[in-house]
Scaffold this motif. Structure first.
Motif, PDB file in Angstrom:
ATOM      1  N   ALA A   1      21.439 -36.428  18.456  1.00  0.00           N
ATOM      2  CA  ALA A   1      20.729 -35.371  19.180  1.00  0.00           C
ATOM      3  C   ALA A   1      20.695 -34.060  18.406  1.00  0.00           C
ATOM      4  O   ALA A   1      19.822 -33.213  18.652  1.00  0.00           O
ATOM      5  N   ALA A   2      21.598 -33.879  17.471  1.00  0.00           N
ATOM      6  CA  ALA A   2      21.714 -32.606  16.749  1.00  0.00           C
ATOM      7  C   ALA A   2      20.430 -32.178  16.036  1.00  0.00           C
ATOM      8  O   ALA A   2      20.050 -31.000  16.109  1.00  0.00           O
ATOM      9  N   PRO A   3      19.716 -33.082  15.322  1.00  0.00           N
ATOM     10  CA  PRO A   3      18.505 -32.626  14.620  1.00  0.00           C
ATOM     11  C   PRO A   3      17.463 -32.000  15.543  1.00  0.00           C
ATOM     12  O   PRO A   3      16.866 -30.974  15.199  1.00  0.00           O
ATOM     13  N   ALA A   4      17.231 -32.605  16.703  1.00  0.00           N
ATOM     14  CA  ALA A   4      16.232 -32.052  17.629  1.00  0.00           C
ATOM     15  C   ALA A   4      16.690 -30.703  18.168  1.00  0.00           C
ATOM     16  O   ALA A   4      15.901 -29.750  18.253  1.00  0.00           O
ATOM     17  N   LEU A   5      17.969 -30.606  18.542  1.00  0.00           N
ATOM     18  CA  LEU A   5      18.479 -29.347  19.075  1.00  0.00           C
ATOM     19  C   LEU A   5      18.445 -28.239  18.027  1.00  0.00           C
ATOM     20  O   LEU A   5      18.318 -27.057  18.364  1.00  0.00           O
ATOM     21  N   SER A   6      18.548 -28.615  16.755  1.00  0.00           N
ATOM     22  CA  SER A   6      18.519 -27.607  15.687  1.00  0.00           C
ATOM     23  C   SER A   6      17.110 -27.130  15.371  1.00  0.00           C
ATOM     24  O   SER A   6      16.929 -26.133  14.673  1.00  0.00           O
ATOM     25  N   SER A   7      16.098 -27.824  15.896  1.00  0.00           N
ATOM     26  CA  SER A   7      14.715 -27.585  15.462  1.00  0.00           C
ATOM     27  C   SER A   7      13.907 -26.706  16.404  1.00  0.00           C
ATOM     28  O   SER A   7      12.764 -26.372  16.097  1.00  0.00           O
ATOM     29  N   TYR A   8      14.464 -26.356  17.550  1.00  0.00           N
ATOM     30  CA  TYR A   8      13.766 -25.492  18.509  1.00  0.00           C
ATOM     31  C   TYR A   8      14.703 -24.365  18.933  1.00  0.00           C
ATOM     32  O   TYR A   8      15.935 -24.528  18.930  1.00  0.00           O
ATOM     33  N   GLU A   9      14.108 -23.230  19.324  1.00  0.00           N
ATOM     34  CA  GLU A   9      14.921 -22.046  19.611  1.00  0.00           C
ATOM     35  C   GLU A   9      15.185 -21.828  21.096  1.00  0.00           C
ATOM     36  O   GLU A   9      16.180 -21.217  21.462  1.00  0.00           O
ATOM     37  N   ARG A  10      14.294 -22.297  21.974  1.00  0.00           N
ATOM     38  CA  ARG A  10      14.494 -22.154  23.422  1.00  0.00           C
ATOM     39  C   ARG A  10      14.273 -23.528  24.045  1.00  0.00           C
ATOM     40  O   ARG A  10      13.139 -24.012  24.134  1.00  0.00           O
ATOM     41  N   ILE A  11      15.360 -24.140  24.489  1.00  0.00           N
ATOM     42  CA  ILE A  11      15.313 -25.552  24.880  1.00  0.00           C
ATOM     43  C   ILE A  11      15.716 -25.717  26.344  1.00  0.00           C
ATOM     44  O   ILE A  11      16.756 -25.203  26.784  1.00  0.00           O
ATOM     45  N   TYR A  12      14.882 -26.439  27.065  1.00  0.00           N
ATOM     46  CA  TYR A  12      15.233 -26.928  28.400  1.00  0.00           C
ATOM     47  C   TYR A  12      15.603 -28.398  28.194  1.00  0.00           C
ATOM     48  O   TYR A  12      14.738 -29.255  28.002  1.00  0.00           O
ATOM     49  N   TRP A  13      16.895 -28.641  28.183  1.00  0.00           N
ATOM     50  CA  TRP A  13      17.466 -29.880  27.637  1.00  0.00           C
ATOM     51  C   TRP A  13      17.762 -30.896  28.721  1.00  0.00           C
ATOM     52  O   TRP A  13      18.555 -30.627  29.634  1.00  0.00           O
ATOM     53  N   ILE A  14      17.135 -32.074  28.611  1.00  0.00           N
ATOM     54  CA  ILE A  14      17.439 -33.194  29.507  1.00  0.00           C
ATOM     55  C   ILE A  14      18.390 -34.122  28.766  1.00  0.00           C
ATOM     56  O   ILE A  14      18.046 -34.674  27.708  1.00  0.00           O
ATOM     57  N   ALA A  15      19.601 -34.278  29.305  1.00  0.00           N
ATOM     58  CA  ALA A  15      20.637 -35.046  28.616  1.00  0.00           C
ATOM     59  C   ALA A  15      21.394 -35.906  29.611  1.00  0.00           C
ATOM     60  O   ALA A  15      21.421 -35.630  30.808  1.00  0.00           O
ATOM     61  N   GLY A  16      22.012 -36.966  29.086  1.00  0.00           N
ATOM     62  CA  GLY A  16      22.834 -37.827  29.924  1.00  0.00           C
ATOM     63  C   GLY A  16      22.367 -39.264  29.893  1.00  0.00           C
ATOM     64  O   GLY A  16      21.332 -39.601  29.320  1.00  0.00           O
ATOM     65  N   GLY A  17      23.145 -40.102  30.521  1.00  0.00           N
ATOM     66  CA  GLY A  17      22.921 -41.537  30.509  1.00  0.00           C
ATOM     67  C   GLY A  17      24.280 -42.210  30.489  1.00  0.00           C
ATOM     68  O   GLY A  17      25.234 -41.741  31.120  1.00  0.00           O
ATOM     69  N   LEU A  18      24.384 -43.291  29.738  1.00  0.00           N
ATOM     70  CA  LEU A  18      25.670 -43.966  29.589  1.00  0.00           C
ATOM     71  C   LEU A  18      26.415 -43.292  28.444  1.00  0.00           C
ATOM     72  O   LEU A  18      25.982 -43.352  27.291  1.00  0.00           O
ATOM     73  N   PRO A  19      27.554 -42.630  28.708  1.00  0.00           N
ATOM     74  CA  PRO A  19      28.180 -41.777  27.688  1.00  0.00           C
ATOM     75  C   PRO A  19      28.794 -42.560  26.534  1.00  0.00           C
ATOM     76  O   PRO A  19      29.237 -43.697  26.697  1.00  0.00           O
ATOM     77  N   LYS A  20      28.800 -41.917  25.380  1.00  0.00           N
ATOM     78  CA  LYS A  20      29.464 -42.437  24.187  1.00  0.00           C
ATOM     79  C   LYS A  20      30.766 -41.675  23.977  1.00  0.00           C
ATOM     80  O   LYS A  20      30.959 -40.560  24.476  1.00  0.00           O
ATOM     81  N   ASP A  21      31.668 -42.261  23.182  1.00  0.00           N
ATOM     82  CA  ASP A  21      32.926 -41.585  22.873  1.00  0.00           C
ATOM     83  C   ASP A  21      32.644 -40.221  22.245  1.00  0.00           C
ATOM     84  O   ASP A  21      31.768 -40.082  21.394  1.00  0.00           O
ATOM     85  N   GLY A  22      33.407 -39.229  22.679  1.00  0.00           N
ATOM     86  CA  GLY A  22      33.256 -37.900  22.101  1.00  0.00           C
ATOM     87  C   GLY A  22      32.346 -36.982  22.887  1.00  0.00           C
ATOM     88  O   GLY A  22      32.377 -35.759  22.704  1.00  0.00           O
ATOM     89  N   GLY A  23      31.504 -37.556  23.744  1.00  0.00           N
ATOM     90  CA  GLY A  23      30.644 -36.728  24.575  1.00  0.00           C
ATOM     91  C   GLY A  23      29.726 -35.830  23.770  1.00  0.00           C
ATOM     92  O   GLY A  23      29.172 -36.241  22.751  1.00  0.00           O
ATOM     93  N   ILE A  24      29.577 -34.552  24.223  1.00  0.00           N
ATOM     94  CA  ILE A  24      28.664 -33.616  23.562  1.00  0.00           C
ATOM     95  C   ILE A  24      29.385 -32.383  23.019  1.00  0.00           C
ATOM     96  O   ILE A  24      28.736 -31.394  22.655  1.00  0.00           O
ATOM     97  N   ALA A  25      30.706 -32.437  22.922  1.00  0.00           N
ATOM     98  CA  ALA A  25      31.454 -31.262  22.436  1.00  0.00           C
ATOM     99  C   ALA A  25      31.002 -30.848  21.042  1.00  0.00           C
ATOM    100  O   ALA A  25      30.951 -29.649  20.718  1.00  0.00           O
ATOM    101  N   SER A  26      30.627 -31.815  20.205  1.00  0.00           N
ATOM    102  CA  SER A  26      30.232 -31.494  18.831  1.00  0.00           C
ATOM    103  C   SER A  26      28.909 -30.735  18.767  1.00  0.00           C
ATOM    104  O   SER A  26      28.561 -30.173  17.721  1.00  0.00           O
TER     105      SER A  26
END
Length: 463
Positions: free
Chosen positions: A344-369
Protein backbone atom coordinates in the motif's frame (compact mmCIF):
# COMPACT_ATOMS: atom_id res chain seq x y z
CA UNK A 1 -0.93 -22.48 -27.65
CA UNK A 2 2.80 -23.12 -28.08
CA UNK A 3 3.05 -26.83 -28.87
CA UNK A 4 6.29 -28.02 -27.25
CA UNK A 5 7.94 -29.89 -30.10
CA UNK A 6 11.37 -30.07 -28.42
CA UNK A 7 10.26 -33.14 -26.46
CA UNK A 8 8.47 -34.88 -29.33
CA UNK A 9 8.65 -38.67 -28.88
CA UNK A 10 10.31 -38.34 -25.46
CA UNK A 11 8.98 -39.39 -22.07
CA UNK A 12 8.21 -36.49 -19.75
CA UNK A 13 6.67 -36.51 -16.28
CA UNK A 14 4.82 -33.48 -14.92
CA UNK A 15 3.62 -32.61 -11.44
CA UNK A 16 1.16 -29.84 -10.65
CA UNK A 17 -2.04 -29.54 -12.66
CA UNK A 18 -3.31 -26.12 -11.65
CA UNK A 19 -3.94 -23.46 -14.30
CA UNK A 20 -0.42 -23.14 -15.73
CA UNK A 21 0.39 -26.79 -15.01
CA UNK A 22 -2.52 -28.08 -17.06
CA UNK A 23 -1.65 -25.65 -19.87
CA UNK A 24 1.93 -26.96 -19.80
CA UNK A 25 0.78 -30.57 -19.94
CA UNK A 26 -1.50 -29.82 -22.88
CA UNK A 27 1.33 -28.01 -24.71
CA UNK A 28 3.62 -31.03 -24.24
CA UNK A 29 0.95 -33.43 -25.48
CA UNK A 30 0.27 -31.18 -28.49
CA UNK A 31 3.97 -31.26 -29.35
CA UNK A 32 4.13 -35.04 -29.32
CA UNK A 33 5.73 -35.74 -25.95
CA UNK A 34 4.82 -38.90 -24.04
CA UNK A 35 3.45 -37.23 -20.93
CA UNK A 36 2.61 -38.67 -17.54
CA UNK A 37 1.04 -36.04 -15.28
CA UNK A 38 -0.03 -36.04 -11.65
CA UNK A 39 -1.25 -33.81 -8.84
CA UNK A 40 -2.07 -34.28 -5.16
CA UNK A 41 -5.58 -32.99 -5.90
CA UNK A 42 -7.79 -35.74 -7.39
CA UNK A 43 -10.06 -33.13 -9.01
CA UNK A 44 -7.09 -31.68 -10.92
CA UNK A 45 -6.07 -35.15 -12.08
CA UNK A 46 -9.61 -35.85 -13.29
CA UNK A 47 -9.75 -32.51 -15.13
CA UNK A 48 -6.44 -33.28 -16.87
CA UNK A 49 -7.71 -36.68 -17.94
CA UNK A 50 -10.81 -35.07 -19.42
CA UNK A 51 -8.52 -32.71 -21.37
CA UNK A 52 -6.68 -35.66 -22.92
CA UNK A 53 -3.59 -35.55 -20.71
CA UNK A 54 -2.34 -39.02 -19.64
CA UNK A 55 -2.18 -39.28 -15.84
CA UNK A 56 -0.64 -41.74 -13.39
CA UNK A 57 0.73 -41.67 -9.87
CA UNK A 58 4.38 -40.64 -10.27
CA UNK A 59 5.34 -43.02 -7.47
CA UNK A 60 4.63 -45.84 -9.92
CA UNK A 61 6.57 -44.80 -13.02
CA UNK A 62 10.10 -45.64 -14.24
CA UNK A 63 11.93 -42.35 -13.60
CA UNK A 64 15.09 -43.57 -15.37
CA UNK A 65 13.18 -43.60 -18.67
CA UNK A 66 12.34 -39.89 -18.49
CA UNK A 67 13.97 -37.16 -20.58
CA UNK A 68 12.74 -34.43 -18.22
CA UNK A 69 10.56 -33.75 -15.20
CA UNK A 70 8.38 -30.64 -15.44
CA UNK A 71 7.46 -29.12 -12.08
CA UNK A 72 4.79 -26.50 -11.45
CA UNK A 73 6.43 -23.34 -10.02
CA UNK A 74 4.11 -23.47 -7.02
CA UNK A 75 5.63 -26.78 -5.82
CA UNK A 76 8.71 -26.62 -3.51
CA UNK A 77 11.98 -27.32 -5.32
CA UNK A 78 14.40 -26.80 -2.41
CA UNK A 79 12.72 -25.22 0.66
CA UNK A 80 11.29 -25.80 3.19
CA UNK A 81 12.09 -29.23 1.81
CA UNK A 82 12.00 -30.66 -1.71
CA UNK A 83 8.71 -32.14 -2.86
CA UNK A 84 8.74 -35.96 -3.03
CA UNK A 85 8.76 -35.82 -6.84
CA UNK A 86 11.92 -33.70 -6.72
CA UNK A 87 13.64 -36.36 -4.60
CA UNK A 88 12.65 -39.05 -7.12
CA UNK A 89 13.91 -36.95 -10.04
CA UNK A 90 17.25 -36.29 -8.33
CA UNK A 91 17.67 -39.98 -7.47
CA UNK A 92 17.17 -40.90 -11.16
CA UNK A 93 19.33 -38.06 -12.47
CA UNK A 94 16.43 -36.46 -14.33
CA UNK A 95 16.52 -32.77 -15.25
CA UNK A 96 13.89 -30.66 -13.46
CA UNK A 97 12.44 -27.74 -15.46
CA UNK A 98 9.33 -25.56 -15.69
CA UNK A 99 7.06 -23.92 -18.23
CA UNK A 100 9.32 -20.91 -18.86
CA UNK A 101 12.20 -23.25 -19.72
CA UNK A 102 9.95 -25.09 -22.18
CA UNK A 103 9.08 -21.75 -23.79
CA UNK A 104 12.77 -20.77 -23.96
CA UNK A 105 13.68 -24.02 -25.71
CA UNK A 106 10.79 -23.75 -28.15
CA UNK A 107 11.78 -20.18 -29.02
CA UNK A 108 15.36 -21.29 -29.69
CA UNK A 109 14.11 -24.08 -31.93
CA UNK A 110 11.48 -22.11 -33.86
CA UNK A 111 12.47 -18.43 -33.94
CA UNK A 112 15.65 -17.73 -31.93
CA UNK A 113 15.82 -14.11 -33.06
CA UNK A 114 12.30 -13.08 -32.07
CA UNK A 115 12.61 -10.41 -29.35
CA UNK A 116 12.04 -11.68 -25.81
CA UNK A 117 11.91 -9.41 -22.77
CA UNK A 118 11.86 -11.04 -19.33
CA UNK A 119 11.11 -9.12 -16.14
CA UNK A 120 11.76 -10.00 -12.51
CA UNK A 121 12.25 -8.26 -9.16
CA UNK A 122 10.62 -8.24 -5.75
CA UNK A 123 8.36 -5.27 -6.49
CA UNK A 124 7.04 -3.63 -9.64
CA UNK A 125 7.23 -6.66 -11.96
CA UNK A 126 3.63 -6.64 -13.12
CA UNK A 127 3.43 -2.90 -13.79
CA UNK A 128 6.71 -2.92 -15.71
CA UNK A 129 5.64 -5.98 -17.71
CA UNK A 130 2.30 -4.43 -18.60
CA UNK A 131 3.94 -1.10 -19.48
CA UNK A 132 6.46 -2.70 -21.85
CA UNK A 133 3.74 -4.73 -23.57
CA UNK A 134 1.62 -1.60 -23.94
CA UNK A 135 4.47 0.38 -25.54
CA UNK A 136 5.15 -2.45 -28.00
CA UNK A 137 1.48 -2.90 -28.90
CA UNK A 138 0.92 0.84 -29.32
CA UNK A 139 3.88 0.94 -31.72
CA UNK A 140 2.14 -1.66 -33.88
CA UNK A 141 4.30 -4.64 -33.00
CA UNK A 142 2.98 -8.21 -32.70
CA UNK A 143 3.18 -8.56 -28.90
CA UNK A 144 2.60 -11.54 -26.61
CA UNK A 145 2.23 -10.88 -22.85
CA UNK A 146 2.36 -13.66 -20.27
CA UNK A 147 4.12 -15.51 -17.49
CA UNK A 148 3.66 -14.70 -13.82
CA UNK A 149 1.40 -11.75 -14.70
CA UNK A 150 -1.47 -14.23 -15.10
CA UNK A 151 -1.36 -15.75 -18.59
CA UNK A 152 0.52 -19.07 -18.77
CA UNK A 153 3.44 -18.59 -21.14
CA UNK A 154 2.68 -21.74 -23.15
CA UNK A 155 -0.83 -20.48 -23.94
CA UNK A 156 0.65 -17.64 -26.02
CA UNK A 157 0.96 -17.68 -29.80
CA UNK A 158 3.93 -19.72 -31.16
CA UNK A 159 7.31 -18.04 -31.74
CA UNK A 160 7.91 -16.57 -35.18
CA UNK A 161 10.09 -13.86 -36.68
CA UNK A 162 9.00 -10.38 -35.64
CA UNK A 163 6.82 -11.53 -32.76
CA UNK A 164 7.71 -9.87 -29.43
CA UNK A 165 7.37 -11.67 -26.09
CA UNK A 166 7.07 -9.87 -22.75
CA UNK A 167 7.22 -12.37 -19.89
CA UNK A 168 7.04 -11.71 -16.15
CA UNK A 169 9.14 -14.27 -14.27
CA UNK A 170 8.84 -15.14 -10.60
CA UNK A 171 11.81 -16.50 -8.68
CA UNK A 172 10.11 -19.91 -8.74
CA UNK A 173 9.96 -19.86 -12.54
CA UNK A 174 13.58 -18.72 -12.90
CA UNK A 175 14.67 -21.53 -10.59
CA UNK A 176 13.16 -23.97 -13.09
CA UNK A 177 14.60 -22.27 -16.22
CA UNK A 178 18.33 -23.10 -16.39
CA UNK A 179 18.83 -21.83 -19.97
CA UNK A 180 16.76 -18.64 -19.72
CA UNK A 181 18.18 -16.24 -22.33
CA UNK A 182 16.02 -13.17 -23.00
CA UNK A 183 17.01 -10.52 -25.51
CA UNK A 184 16.59 -8.04 -22.67
CA UNK A 185 16.33 -9.14 -19.05
CA UNK A 186 15.19 -6.85 -16.24
CA UNK A 187 15.96 -7.13 -12.52
CA UNK A 188 14.10 -4.26 -10.86
CA UNK A 189 15.04 -4.68 -7.20
CA UNK A 190 15.57 -7.15 -4.38
CA UNK A 191 14.14 -7.12 -0.86
CA UNK A 192 13.50 -10.13 1.40
CA UNK A 193 10.62 -12.17 -0.01
CA UNK A 194 9.64 -15.83 -0.41
CA UNK A 195 12.44 -16.85 1.96
CA UNK A 196 10.30 -19.78 3.08
CA UNK A 197 10.84 -21.15 -0.43
CA UNK A 198 14.45 -20.06 -0.97
CA UNK A 199 15.98 -20.42 2.50
CA UNK A 200 18.19 -17.32 2.54
CA UNK A 201 18.24 -13.87 0.99
CA UNK A 202 21.46 -14.78 -0.82
CA UNK A 203 19.90 -17.84 -2.44
CA UNK A 204 16.90 -15.75 -3.47
CA UNK A 205 19.24 -13.16 -5.02
CA UNK A 206 21.29 -15.84 -6.78
CA UNK A 207 18.16 -17.16 -8.47
CA UNK A 208 17.10 -13.70 -9.62
CA UNK A 209 20.61 -13.08 -10.97
CA UNK A 210 20.26 -15.95 -13.43
CA UNK A 211 17.70 -14.02 -15.47
CA UNK A 212 19.99 -11.07 -16.19
CA UNK A 213 23.14 -13.21 -16.40
CA UNK A 214 21.71 -14.99 -19.43
CA UNK A 215 20.41 -11.85 -21.14
CA UNK A 216 21.62 -10.13 -24.28
CA UNK A 217 21.14 -6.82 -22.45
CA UNK A 218 20.85 -6.87 -18.65
CA UNK A 219 18.79 -4.02 -17.17
CA UNK A 220 19.36 -3.79 -13.43
CA UNK A 221 17.96 -1.47 -10.78
CA UNK A 222 20.89 -0.51 -8.56
CA UNK A 223 19.10 1.08 -5.61
CA UNK A 224 19.66 -1.93 -3.33
CA UNK A 225 23.00 -3.51 -2.52
CA UNK A 226 22.14 -7.02 -3.76
CA UNK A 227 21.11 -5.75 -7.20
CA UNK A 228 24.05 -3.34 -7.48
CA UNK A 229 26.48 -6.19 -6.86
CA UNK A 230 24.65 -8.33 -9.42
CA UNK A 231 25.02 -5.57 -12.03
CA UNK A 232 28.76 -5.46 -11.39
CA UNK A 233 29.18 -9.24 -11.59
CA UNK A 234 27.13 -9.62 -14.75
CA UNK A 235 29.04 -6.79 -16.42
CA UNK A 236 32.41 -8.30 -15.49
CA UNK A 237 31.25 -11.55 -17.09
CA UNK A 238 30.86 -9.74 -20.41
CA UNK A 239 27.13 -8.96 -20.55
CA UNK A 240 25.98 -5.51 -21.64
CA UNK A 241 24.44 -3.86 -18.56
CA UNK A 242 22.10 -0.87 -18.39
CA UNK A 243 21.78 0.39 -14.82
CA UNK A 244 18.60 2.16 -13.71
CA UNK A 245 17.91 4.14 -10.55
CA UNK A 246 15.18 6.18 -8.92
CA UNK A 247 17.49 7.43 -6.14
CA UNK A 248 20.94 8.04 -7.63
CA UNK A 249 22.40 10.10 -10.43
CA UNK A 250 24.13 7.69 -12.80
CA UNK A 251 27.09 8.46 -15.06
CA UNK A 252 25.83 5.78 -17.44
CA UNK A 253 22.30 4.40 -17.50
CA UNK A 254 18.79 5.71 -16.91
CA UNK A 255 17.81 7.52 -13.74
CA UNK A 256 14.96 9.57 -12.33
CA UNK A 257 15.01 13.11 -11.06
CA UNK A 258 11.55 13.36 -9.55
CA UNK A 259 9.19 12.74 -12.46
CA UNK A 260 11.91 13.40 -15.05
CA UNK A 261 13.60 10.37 -16.64
CA UNK A 262 17.15 11.04 -17.80
CA UNK A 263 19.42 9.05 -20.12
CA UNK A 264 23.07 9.27 -19.09
CA UNK A 265 26.20 8.40 -21.07
CA UNK A 266 29.78 9.18 -20.13
CA UNK A 267 28.70 11.48 -17.32
CA UNK A 268 26.38 13.55 -19.51
CA UNK A 269 22.61 13.21 -19.18
CA UNK A 270 19.65 14.35 -21.25
CA UNK A 271 15.93 14.43 -20.60
CA UNK A 272 14.07 11.51 -22.16
CA UNK A 273 10.56 12.14 -20.81
CA UNK A 274 8.76 13.86 -17.95
CA UNK A 275 6.14 11.60 -16.33
CA UNK A 276 4.40 14.54 -14.66
CA UNK A 277 0.74 14.46 -15.61
CA UNK A 278 0.69 10.74 -16.46
CA UNK A 279 -1.68 9.59 -13.70
CA UNK A 280 -0.88 5.90 -14.18
CA UNK A 281 2.86 6.48 -13.63
CA UNK A 282 2.81 8.58 -10.46
CA UNK A 283 5.43 8.10 -7.75
CA UNK A 284 9.08 7.20 -7.49
CA UNK A 285 8.44 3.47 -7.84
CA UNK A 286 6.80 4.10 -11.21
CA UNK A 287 9.75 6.25 -12.28
CA UNK A 288 11.87 3.13 -11.82
CA UNK A 289 9.33 1.00 -13.70
CA UNK A 290 9.32 3.51 -16.56
CA UNK A 291 13.14 3.62 -16.66
CA UNK A 292 13.23 -0.17 -16.95
CA UNK A 293 10.61 -0.15 -19.70
CA UNK A 294 12.50 2.53 -21.64
CA UNK A 295 15.75 0.55 -21.41
CA UNK A 296 14.09 -2.68 -22.54
CA UNK A 297 12.24 -1.12 -25.45
CA UNK A 298 15.38 0.66 -26.67
CA UNK A 299 17.22 -2.67 -26.47
CA UNK A 300 14.75 -4.33 -28.84
CA UNK A 301 14.68 -1.53 -31.37
CA UNK A 302 11.72 0.65 -30.41
CA UNK A 303 12.22 4.32 -31.29
CA UNK A 304 12.32 7.04 -28.63
CA UNK A 305 9.17 8.70 -29.97
CA UNK A 306 7.28 5.38 -29.96
CA UNK A 307 8.30 4.84 -26.34
CA UNK A 308 7.18 8.32 -25.29
CA UNK A 309 3.79 7.86 -26.94
CA UNK A 310 3.36 4.51 -25.19
CA UNK A 311 4.25 5.93 -21.79
CA UNK A 312 1.75 8.76 -22.16
CA UNK A 313 -1.11 6.44 -23.18
CA UNK A 314 -0.47 3.72 -20.56
CA UNK A 315 -3.83 2.84 -18.97
CA UNK A 316 -2.22 1.37 -15.86
CA UNK A 317 -2.30 -2.09 -14.40
CA UNK A 318 -5.75 -3.12 -13.29
CA UNK A 319 -6.16 -2.98 -9.48
CA UNK A 320 -2.73 -1.34 -9.01
CA UNK A 321 -2.87 2.43 -8.44
CA UNK A 322 -5.47 2.49 -11.22
CA UNK A 323 -7.37 5.77 -11.68
CA UNK A 324 -10.90 4.57 -12.43
CA UNK A 325 -13.06 7.68 -12.15
CA UNK A 326 -13.08 11.42 -11.60
CA UNK A 327 -15.59 13.88 -10.16
CA UNK A 328 -14.43 17.47 -10.31
CA UNK A 329 -11.06 17.62 -8.57
CA UNK A 330 -11.50 14.20 -6.93
CA UNK A 331 -9.90 11.11 -8.49
CA UNK A 332 -10.96 7.57 -7.52
CA UNK A 333 -8.06 5.11 -7.34
CA UNK A 334 -8.32 1.31 -7.34
CA UNK A 335 -5.28 -0.15 -5.54
CA UNK A 336 -6.97 -3.39 -4.48
CA UNK A 337 -3.79 -5.34 -5.28
CA UNK A 338 -2.22 -3.77 -2.18
CA UNK A 339 -2.80 -6.76 0.08
CA UNK A 340 -0.30 -5.77 2.80
CA UNK A 341 1.17 -2.59 4.24
CA UNK A 342 4.32 -2.61 2.08
CA UNK A 343 2.18 -2.94 -1.05
CA UNK A 344 0.00 0.00 0.00
CA UNK A 345 2.94 2.35 0.56
CA UNK A 346 3.53 3.33 -3.12
CA UNK A 347 -0.06 4.55 -3.60
CA UNK A 348 -0.09 6.42 -0.30
CA UNK A 349 3.20 8.10 -1.25
CA UNK A 350 1.82 9.28 -4.60
CA UNK A 351 -1.05 11.54 -3.51
CA UNK A 352 -1.14 14.46 -1.08
CA UNK A 353 -4.76 14.45 0.18
CA UNK A 354 -6.16 10.95 0.57
CA UNK A 355 -9.54 9.64 1.64
CA UNK A 356 -8.29 6.15 2.40
CA UNK A 357 -10.40 2.99 2.27
CA UNK A 358 -8.50 0.26 4.10
CA UNK A 359 -9.11 -3.07 5.78
CA UNK A 360 -10.07 -6.64 5.07
CA UNK A 361 -8.40 -9.78 6.36
CA UNK A 362 -5.37 -8.45 8.29
CA UNK A 363 -1.77 -9.44 7.69
CA UNK A 364 0.96 -9.67 10.32
CA UNK A 365 2.26 -6.26 11.30
CA UNK A 366 -0.91 -4.36 10.46
CA UNK A 367 -0.43 -0.79 9.19
CA UNK A 368 2.03 0.61 11.75
CA UNK A 369 4.75 0.80 9.07
CA UNK A 370 2.56 3.22 7.09
CA UNK A 371 2.65 5.90 9.81
CA UNK A 372 4.96 8.19 7.74
CA UNK A 373 2.05 8.58 5.30
CA UNK A 374 -0.59 9.37 7.95
CA UNK A 375 -0.20 13.17 7.48
CA UNK A 376 -1.40 12.71 3.86
CA UNK A 377 -4.60 10.95 4.96
CA UNK A 378 -7.52 13.34 5.46
CA UNK A 379 -9.73 10.52 6.74
CA UNK A 380 -9.75 6.72 6.75
CA UNK A 381 -12.75 4.48 6.07
CA UNK A 382 -12.20 1.08 7.62
CA UNK A 383 -13.78 -2.14 6.40
CA UNK A 384 -13.70 -5.85 7.17
CA UNK A 385 -12.12 -7.78 10.02
CA UNK A 386 -9.12 -5.46 10.31
CA UNK A 387 -11.21 -2.37 11.08
CA UNK A 388 -10.88 -2.39 14.91
CA UNK A 389 -7.12 -3.07 14.82
CA UNK A 390 -6.54 -0.41 12.16
CA UNK A 391 -8.61 2.06 14.18
CA UNK A 392 -6.39 1.41 17.20
CA UNK A 393 -3.26 2.07 15.12
CA UNK A 394 -4.63 5.28 13.61
CA UNK A 395 -5.69 6.47 17.05
CA UNK A 396 -5.72 10.26 17.15
CA UNK A 397 -3.28 10.63 14.27
CA UNK A 398 -5.89 10.18 11.53
CA UNK A 399 -9.65 10.78 11.64
CA UNK A 400 -11.49 7.58 10.79
CA UNK A 401 -14.82 5.85 10.67
CA UNK A 402 -15.57 2.15 10.75
CA UNK A 403 -17.59 1.85 7.56
CA UNK A 404 -17.81 -1.94 7.62
CA UNK A 405 -18.56 -2.44 3.95
CA UNK A 406 -16.85 -1.21 0.81
CA UNK A 407 -20.10 0.22 -0.58
CA UNK A 408 -20.61 2.41 2.47
CA UNK A 409 -16.93 3.41 2.53
CA UNK A 410 -17.02 4.58 -1.10
CA UNK A 411 -20.19 6.61 -0.58
CA UNK A 412 -18.93 8.33 2.59
CA UNK A 413 -15.42 8.95 1.24
CA UNK A 414 -16.79 10.42 -1.98
CA UNK A 415 -19.11 12.77 -0.12
CA UNK A 416 -16.33 13.95 2.20
CA UNK A 417 -13.83 14.43 -0.64
CA UNK A 418 -16.36 16.38 -2.71
CA UNK A 419 -16.81 18.80 0.20
CA UNK A 420 -13.06 19.27 0.66
CA UNK A 421 -12.40 22.95 -0.03
CA UNK A 422 -8.69 22.30 -0.62
CA UNK A 423 -9.46 20.04 -3.62
CA UNK A 424 -7.06 17.81 -5.51
CA UNK A 425 -7.88 14.78 -3.40
CA UNK A 426 -8.01 11.03 -4.02
CA UNK A 427 -10.57 8.51 -2.82
CA UNK A 428 -8.35 5.48 -2.67
CA UNK A 429 -8.98 1.79 -2.07
CA UNK A 430 -5.58 0.55 -0.90
CA UNK A 431 -6.62 -2.03 1.69
CA UNK A 432 -3.25 -3.20 3.12
CA UNK A 433 -5.14 -6.47 3.71
CA UNK A 434 -6.14 -9.68 2.02
CA UNK A 435 -9.68 -9.75 0.68
CA UNK A 436 -10.82 -13.13 1.88
CA UNK A 437 -13.09 -11.97 4.71
CA UNK A 438 -15.49 -10.28 2.28
CA UNK A 439 -14.31 -11.13 -1.27
CA UNK A 440 -12.95 -14.20 -3.02
CA UNK A 441 -9.84 -12.34 -4.23
CA UNK A 442 -8.43 -8.85 -4.66
CA UNK A 443 -9.64 -8.68 -8.28
CA UNK A 444 -13.27 -9.12 -7.23
CA UNK A 445 -12.75 -6.54 -4.46
CA UNK A 446 -11.31 -4.07 -6.97
CA UNK A 447 -14.17 -4.67 -9.41
CA UNK A 448 -16.63 -4.03 -6.59
CA UNK A 449 -14.91 -0.70 -5.87
CA UNK A 450 -15.27 0.27 -9.52
CA UNK A 451 -18.96 -0.68 -9.46
CA UNK A 452 -19.59 1.47 -6.38
CA UNK A 453 -17.71 4.42 -7.90
CA UNK A 454 -19.69 4.09 -11.13
CA UNK A 455 -22.93 4.26 -9.11
CA UNK A 456 -22.03 7.72 -7.74
CA UNK A 457 -23.78 10.67 -9.34
CA UNK A 458 -21.65 12.90 -11.58
CA UNK A 459 -18.61 10.62 -11.85
CA UNK A 460 -16.79 10.40 -15.16
CA UNK A 461 -15.34 6.92 -15.50
CA UNK A 462 -11.77 6.63 -16.78
CA UNK A 463 -11.87 2.92 -17.67
Amino acid sequence: MIAVSTFKGKKVALFGLGGSGLATAEALVAGGAEVTAWDDNPDSVAKAGEAGVPTANLHDIDWRALSAFVLSPGVPLTHPKPHWTVDLAHAAGVEIIGDVELFVRERRAQAPDCPFIAITGTNGKSTTTALIAHILKESGRDTQLGGNIGTAVLTLEPPKAGRFYVVECSSYQIDLAPTLNPTAGILLNLTPDHLDRHGTMQHYADIKERLVAGSGTAIVGVDDSFSALIADRVERAGTRVVRISRRHVLADGIHADGSRILLAHGGTSRLFVDLDGIQTLRGGHNAQNAAAAIAACLAVGVSEDEIRRGLKSFPGLKHRMQPVGRKGAVVFVNDSKATNADAAAPALSSYERIYWIAGGLPKDGGIASLSPFFPKIVKAYLIGEAAPAFAATLGEAVPYEISGTLEKAVAHAAADAEGDAKGGSAVMLSPACASFDQYKNFEIRGDAFVTHVKALQGVTMLI
